[in-house]
Motif scaffolding. Structure first.
Motif, PDB file in Angstrom:
ATOM      1  N   THR A  48       0.889  -1.168   0.000  1.00 59.53           N
ATOM      2  CA  THR A  48       0.000   0.000   0.000  1.00 59.53           C
ATOM      3  C   THR A  48       0.926   1.217   0.000  1.00 59.53           C
ATOM      4  OG1 THR A  48      -0.189   0.544   2.361  1.00 59.53           O
ATOM      5  CG2 THR A  48      -1.487  -1.334   1.566  1.00 59.53           C
ATOM      6  N   PRO A  49       0.386   2.408  -0.106  1.00 59.70           N
ATOM      7  CA  PRO A  49       1.273   3.577  -0.090  1.00 59.70           C
ATOM      8  C   PRO A  49       2.156   3.676   1.144  1.00 59.70           C
ATOM      9  CG  PRO A  49      -0.894   4.211  -0.877  1.00 59.70           C
ATOM     10  CD  PRO A  49      -1.001   2.795  -0.424  1.00 59.70           C
ATOM     11  N   ARG A  50       1.748   3.069   2.274  1.00 58.13           N
ATOM     12  CA  ARG A  50       2.510   3.264   3.514  1.00 58.13           C
ATOM     13  C   ARG A  50       3.105   1.981   4.076  1.00 58.13           C
ATOM     14  NH1 ARG A  50      -0.838   5.995   7.867  1.00 58.13           N
ATOM     15  NH2 ARG A  50       1.141   6.864   8.589  1.00 58.13           N
ATOM     16  N   ARG A  51       2.958   0.870   3.384  1.00 64.50           N
ATOM     17  CA  ARG A  51       3.469  -0.373   3.983  1.00 64.50           C
ATOM     18  C   ARG A  51       3.771  -1.415   2.925  1.00 64.50           C
ATOM     19  NH1 ARG A  51      -0.753  -0.391   7.913  1.00 64.50           N
ATOM     20  NH2 ARG A  51      -1.425   1.529   6.898  1.00 64.50           N
ATOM     21  N   LEU A  52       4.798  -2.228   3.228  1.00 63.98           N
ATOM     22  CA  LEU A  52       5.058  -3.479   2.525  1.00 63.98           C
ATOM     23  C   LEU A  52       4.763  -4.599   3.503  1.00 63.98           C
ATOM     24  CD1 LEU A  52       8.489  -2.797   0.761  1.00 63.98           C
ATOM     25  CD2 LEU A  52       6.209  -2.639  -0.241  1.00 63.98           C
ATOM     26  N   ALA A  53       4.060  -5.616   3.052  1.00 63.50           N
ATOM     27  CA  ALA A  53       3.709  -6.723   3.943  1.00 63.50           C
ATOM     28  C   ALA A  53       4.025  -8.042   3.256  1.00 63.50           C
ATOM     29  CB  ALA A  53       2.230  -6.662   4.319  1.00 63.50           C
ATOM     30  N   LEU A  54       4.349  -9.035   4.075  1.00 63.82           N
ATOM     31  CA  LEU A  54       4.653 -10.373   3.572  1.00 63.82           C
ATOM     32  C   LEU A  54       4.032 -11.399   4.495  1.00 63.82           C
ATOM     33  CD1 LEU A  54       6.193 -12.302   1.646  1.00 63.82           C
ATOM     34  CD2 LEU A  54       8.165 -12.088   3.186  1.00 63.82           C
ATOM     35  N   ALA A  55       3.238 -12.306   3.920  1.00 64.09           N
ATOM     36  CA  ALA A  55       2.614 -13.396   4.682  1.00 64.09           C
ATOM     37  C   ALA A  55       3.211 -14.709   4.198  1.00 64.09           C
ATOM     38  CB  ALA A  55       1.105 -13.388   4.492  1.00 64.09           C
ATOM     39  N   ILE A  56       3.777 -15.478   5.126  1.00 67.64           N
ATOM     40  CA  ILE A  56       4.388 -16.775   4.806  1.00 67.64           C
ATOM     41  C   ILE A  56       3.623 -17.856   5.553  1.00 67.64           C
ATOM     42  CG2 ILE A  56       6.495 -18.155   4.879  1.00 67.64           C
ATOM     43  CD1 ILE A  56       8.089 -15.557   4.957  1.00 67.64           C
ATOM     44  N   GLU A  57       3.226 -18.884   4.838  1.00 71.37           N
ATOM     45  CA  GLU A  57       2.490 -19.992   5.450  1.00 71.37           C
ATOM     46  C   GLU A  57       3.364 -21.237   5.483  1.00 71.37           C
ATOM     47  OE1 GLU A  57      -1.049 -20.616   3.233  1.00 71.37           O
ATOM     48  OE2 GLU A  57      -1.823 -18.585   3.530  1.00 71.37           O
ATOM     49  N   GLY A  58       3.181 -22.029   6.548  1.00 65.30           N
ATOM     50  CA  GLY A  58       3.823 -23.340   6.637  1.00 65.30           C
ATOM     51  C   GLY A  58       5.326 -23.308   6.714  1.00 65.30           C
ATOM     52  N   LEU A  59       5.891 -22.384   7.498  1.00 62.95           N
ATOM     53  CA  LEU A  59       7.341 -22.319   7.659  1.00 62.95           C
ATOM     54  C   LEU A  59       7.790 -23.404   8.626  1.00 62.95           C
ATOM     55  CD1 LEU A  59       9.882 -20.585   6.912  1.00 62.95           C
ATOM     56  CD2 LEU A  59       9.500 -19.384   9.075  1.00 62.95           C
ATOM     57  N   SER A  60       8.886 -24.063   8.308  1.00 64.73           N
ATOM     58  CA  SER A  60       9.402 -25.077   9.228  1.00 64.73           C
ATOM     59  C   SER A  60       9.862 -24.420  10.526  1.00 64.73           C
ATOM     60  CB  SER A  60      10.550 -25.857   8.587  1.00 64.73           C
ATOM     61  OG  SER A  60      11.477 -24.994   7.986  1.00 64.73           O
ATOM     62  N   ALA A  61       9.688 -25.144  11.645  1.00 66.48           N
ATOM     63  CA  ALA A  61       9.936 -24.564  12.966  1.00 66.48           C
ATOM     64  C   ALA A  61      11.419 -24.355  13.237  1.00 66.48           C
ATOM     65  CB  ALA A  61       9.324 -25.442  14.051  1.00 66.48           C
ATOM     66  N   GLU A  62      12.269 -25.170  12.634  1.00 65.53           N
ATOM     67  CA  GLU A  62      13.704 -25.025  12.822  1.00 65.53           C
ATOM     68  C   GLU A  62      14.431 -25.651  11.653  1.00 65.53           C
ATOM     69  OE1 GLU A  62      14.673 -27.021  16.421  1.00 65.53           O
ATOM     70  OE2 GLU A  62      14.359 -29.014  15.603  1.00 65.53           O
ATOM     71  N   SER A  63      15.677 -25.271  11.487  1.00 64.87           N
ATOM     72  CA  SER A  63      16.478 -25.866  10.420  1.00 64.87           C
ATOM     73  C   SER A  63      16.992 -27.224  10.881  1.00 64.87           C
ATOM     74  CB  SER A  63      17.648 -24.949  10.071  1.00 64.87           C
ATOM     75  OG  SER A  63      18.500 -24.774  11.200  1.00 64.87           O
ATOM     76  N   PRO A  64      17.230 -28.141   9.962  1.00 65.11           N
ATOM     77  CA  PRO A  64      17.677 -29.487  10.361  1.00 65.11           C
ATOM     78  C   PRO A  64      19.123 -29.489  10.852  1.00 65.11           C
ATOM     79  CG  PRO A  64      17.688 -29.268   7.971  1.00 65.11           C
ATOM     80  CD  PRO A  64      17.077 -28.010   8.507  1.00 65.11           C
ATOM     81  N   THR A  65      19.441 -30.479  11.688  1.00 62.83           N
ATOM     82  CA  THR A  65      20.818 -30.693  12.115  1.00 62.83           C
ATOM     83  C   THR A  65      21.596 -31.299  10.962  1.00 62.83           C
ATOM     84  OG1 THR A  65      20.173 -31.019  14.423  1.00 62.83           O
ATOM     85  CG2 THR A  65      22.304 -31.923  13.731  1.00 62.83           C
ATOM     86  N   LEU A  66      22.750 -30.727  10.657  1.00 60.73           N
ATOM     87  CA  LEU A  66      23.538 -31.174   9.516  1.00 60.73           C
ATOM     88  C   LEU A  66      24.769 -31.930   9.999  1.00 60.73           C
ATOM     89  CD1 LEU A  66      23.385 -27.962   7.290  1.00 60.73           C
ATOM     90  CD2 LEU A  66      21.918 -29.976   7.193  1.00 60.73           C
TER      91      LEU A  66
END
Length: 686
Positions: A48-66
């Motif tokens: 919008t003129p005053r904001r940038l927004a980003l909605a992310i769905e289903g993000l993994s809770a943590e990165s895997p152990t490598l």
């Protein structure tokens, strides 16, 4: 798996930057999360003129152990080599394991990198994104070092799980992330907290902010159409303006105003351009006469007087703008009445077209001469074509085009009519620029087509003469577009234009063969959209008359259609087999088998049938090619498929009887010659 909501709240973002900025935010954040070992289901950005927004769905809770195994020096290696490996891995000797290969035992370090929480990765990625955001223009404010398109006020960054929403710990240049935002600047400026994207979007709407730019645009368009319908008027379509206005407002309110009676006599294009460029107004047209009679402005708020004050102010500003336009219009008409369009165009003698190609006036003189040469080929009057070319660019010297360059050509039509010139000459003022792009219409009036061709061909031969050709992705003078314009003019109007002869009469010194090759390359790109393969075009380019684009394309289309049939495709294989056998035999024997095959020496029914089929095909192909009836010629050629297949199945070419062998090779030459009379089939792939 958690969802994420990000909002970057600032002062007004220019409308032209919003779409790109939203996409950059989505890409930078999601790419950073993936690089950090996270994955997600879906992401969408908003602006919008005053904001940038980003909605992310289903993000993994943590990165895997490598877990990584790193090969080290061999067992018993010098102590310094082992110490260097231990320093690089951060391990001690007793933490290493050993493995063996053909060269013996060696040390192996097993390294584990523990997974990290998504919130920690997100905080790093978002801070990096904000600090390195690729704005076309950015600014600093206050005493901080952060650069943003306009001052950044707040960062909303929450991670939503089944347990609720949590703020992601993050601070950029003293701006700490939170879970709050603000609504409309005037109608709901207060701060409020959000707990999810759905909650965020709903609360914004209650606070008079429509988050989705597409939704704002649809609201604006629907309301304008409804208001226009109620007034018996039509909306003048302008998708670019609609997208821009949707980026100027968070809560669109459509207002319809009146245009002063003094200005209704201006050309509709002048009214529309002035209102669009200066005020971002839409135009409403009277369907009865095509005249623009009302304007539409889109306010960013509701008011107690239902927009009356806003409309009053806009009408005052519009009156001032249109007064200027009216002055330009009347001044130009006086100039035309006093000196004519030719007199108006005299000023182009001092306008440089290109420092190596002379002035605009010199270019117009060349276009006039070339238009006379092209006119008979197009079916236009040479005198009218010369007259049109002489005044086609005169409006470049007008006050109106000086103020609104996008009206070049359009104003020329009005001024030519005011001067009493023929309608065909007037129309050429605008149409000679066309087509401006792949979706633009192509003129069909002979005078307009003639001047359009002369204009574009002069440009191309001129830049070829001074060696300013397109290179790679660089084409500063739009020469590819000019060539495509010539191609579309020729094909749309079915013109039989010998390009090499026309090039020779244009700007001197151009490498016409190289320029024709450039046209052929553009033609391949153009015909690719029709599904015609490049090798089919190459097969037709090898034939005589390849500078006649209408002839060339007719042949290519006929060949392309033939190859889509079973007979056509299989015939090509038979032709290639005959050509390969004949070529190898000629190289081996050192002779050319082209002295005519004798049917009396045929030993099998399949040979005799092929002789008869070739006689029939040649009898059909020769007159068809003379009449440029390529479809008939291709059909006759495709009919050879069956006899050729039967011949190769039943007959051995390289028989021990040398007389019979020579006769059969001469028969293969007939196959090759008959097929090559239609197109150079050796250039076909497969």
């Amino acid at each position: 798996m958690p969802d994420v909501l990000i909002e970057l709240f600032s002062e007004e973002i220019p409308a032209r930057m919003q779409t790109r900025a939203a996409e950059d935010l989505r890409k930078l954040v999601t790419d950073g999360l993936v690089e950090g070992g996270l994955h997600y289901a879906h992401a969408r950005a908003y602006a919008t003129p005053r904001r940038l927004a980003l909605a992310i769905e289903g993000l993994s809770a943590e990165s895997p152990t490598l877990r990584e195994e790193r090969k080290g020096p061999k067992v018993g290696a010098p102590e310094k080599a082992i110490e260097g490996f231990l320093r690089a891995t951060g391990l001690t000797l007793d933490q290493l394991s050993t493995q063996e290969d053909k060269k013996g035992a060696f040390y192996v370090a097993t390294l584990e990198r523990a997974g990290r929480p998504a919130a920690e990765i997100l905080a790093e990625v978002l801070e990096k994104t904000i600090r390195a955001f690729p704005w076309p223009k950015a600014m600093r404010w206050g005493s901080g070092s952060l650069r943003w398109v306009r001052p950044l006020h707040s960062i909303l960054c929450i991670m939503v799980t089944e347990a609720g929403a949590e703020v992601v710990p993050l601070s950029v240049d003293g701006i700490a992330a939170g879970d709050t935002t603000r609504g409309h600047r005037f109608m709901a400026p207060g701060e409020f907290a959000v707990t999810s994207f759905d909650d965020y979007a709903a609360k914004l709407k209650r606070a008079f902010v429509i988050l989705d730019a597409d939704e704002r645009a649809a609201m604006i368009e629907n309301e304008i159409r409804n208001r226009a319908f109620a007034l018996g008027l039509d909306l003048v379509e302008d998708k670019g303006l609609l997208a821009e206005v949707a980026g100027l407002v968070e809560w669109p309110v459509v207002l319809v105003g009146e245009i002063g009676a003094d200005f209704l006599g201006l050309p509709p294009e002048v009214l529309q351009t002035s209102m669009r460029e200066h005020q971002k107004f839409f135009s409403l047209r009277d369907p009865a006469n095509g005249q623009i009679v009302r304007f539409v402005t889109v306010a960013n708020r509701e008011t107690a007087d239902h927009g009356a004050t806003i409309l009053h102010g806009n009408q005052k500003v519009l009156a001032a703008r249109l007064s200027d336009a009216k002055f330009f219009w009347e001044n130009d008409l006086r100039t035309v009445a006093n000196v004519g369009l030719s007199g108006m165009a005299e000023g182009l003698a001092t306008v440089t077209f290109h420092n190596k190609l002379g002035s605009q006036k010199a270019r117009i003189d060349r276009i006039c001469a070339l238009a006379r040469e092209i006119a008979p080929l197009v079916g236009a009057s040479p005198d009218l074509a010369h007259e049109a070319a002489e005044i086609a660019k005169a409006d470049l010297q007008s006050a109106m085009v000086g103020e609104f360059p996008e009206l070049q050509g359009t104003m020329g039509v009005y001024y030519a009519r005011a001067a009493g010139l023929p309608e065909a000459v007037a129309n050429a003022c605008k149409e000679h620029y066309q087509p401006l792009g792949p979706s633009d219409s192509v003129p069909t009036e002979p005078v307009s087509v003639t001047v359009a061709l002369a204009d574009k061909i002069d440009t191309l031969t001129g830049f070829w003469a001074i060696d300013e050709k397109p290179t790679g992705s660089k084409d500063p003078f739009a020469l590819r577009r000019a060539a495509l314009g010539v191609i579309r003019l020729i094909l749309t109007n079915g013109l039989r234009l010998p390009l090499l002869a026309v090039f020779a009469k244009a700007y001197p010194g151009a490498d016409t063969a190289d320029l024709l090759s450039f046209f052929h390359d553009r033609l391949k790109v153009f015909l690719r959209d029709e599904g015609i393969r490049h090798d089919v075009i190459d097969a037709c380019l090898a034939m005589p008359g390849n500078d006649d684009l209408t002839l060339l394309v007719t042949r290519a289309r006929a060949l392309s259609e033939t190859l889509k049939t079973d007979d056509g495709e299989n015939l090509i294989q038979g032709f290639k087999r005959a050509n390969n056998i004949l070529t190898q035999a000629e190289e081996k024997d050192g002779v050319e088998y082209s002295f005519g095959a004798d049917p009396k020496l045929a030993e099998t029914d399949e040979e005799r049938a092929l002789f008869a089929a070739l006689d029939t095909a040649e009898a059909a192909i020769a007159p068809a090619m003379a009449a440029e009836d390529f479809t008939t010629a291709m059909t006759a050629m495709a009919a050879l498929r069956g006899p050729i297949d039967a011949f190769f199945t039943a007959v051995q070419i390289n028989t021990d009887n040398q007389i019979v062998r020579r006769n059969r090779l001469n028969l293969l030459h007939r196959i090759r010659a008959t097929c090559l009379a239609v197109a150079d089939l050796t250039r076909l792939e497969g």
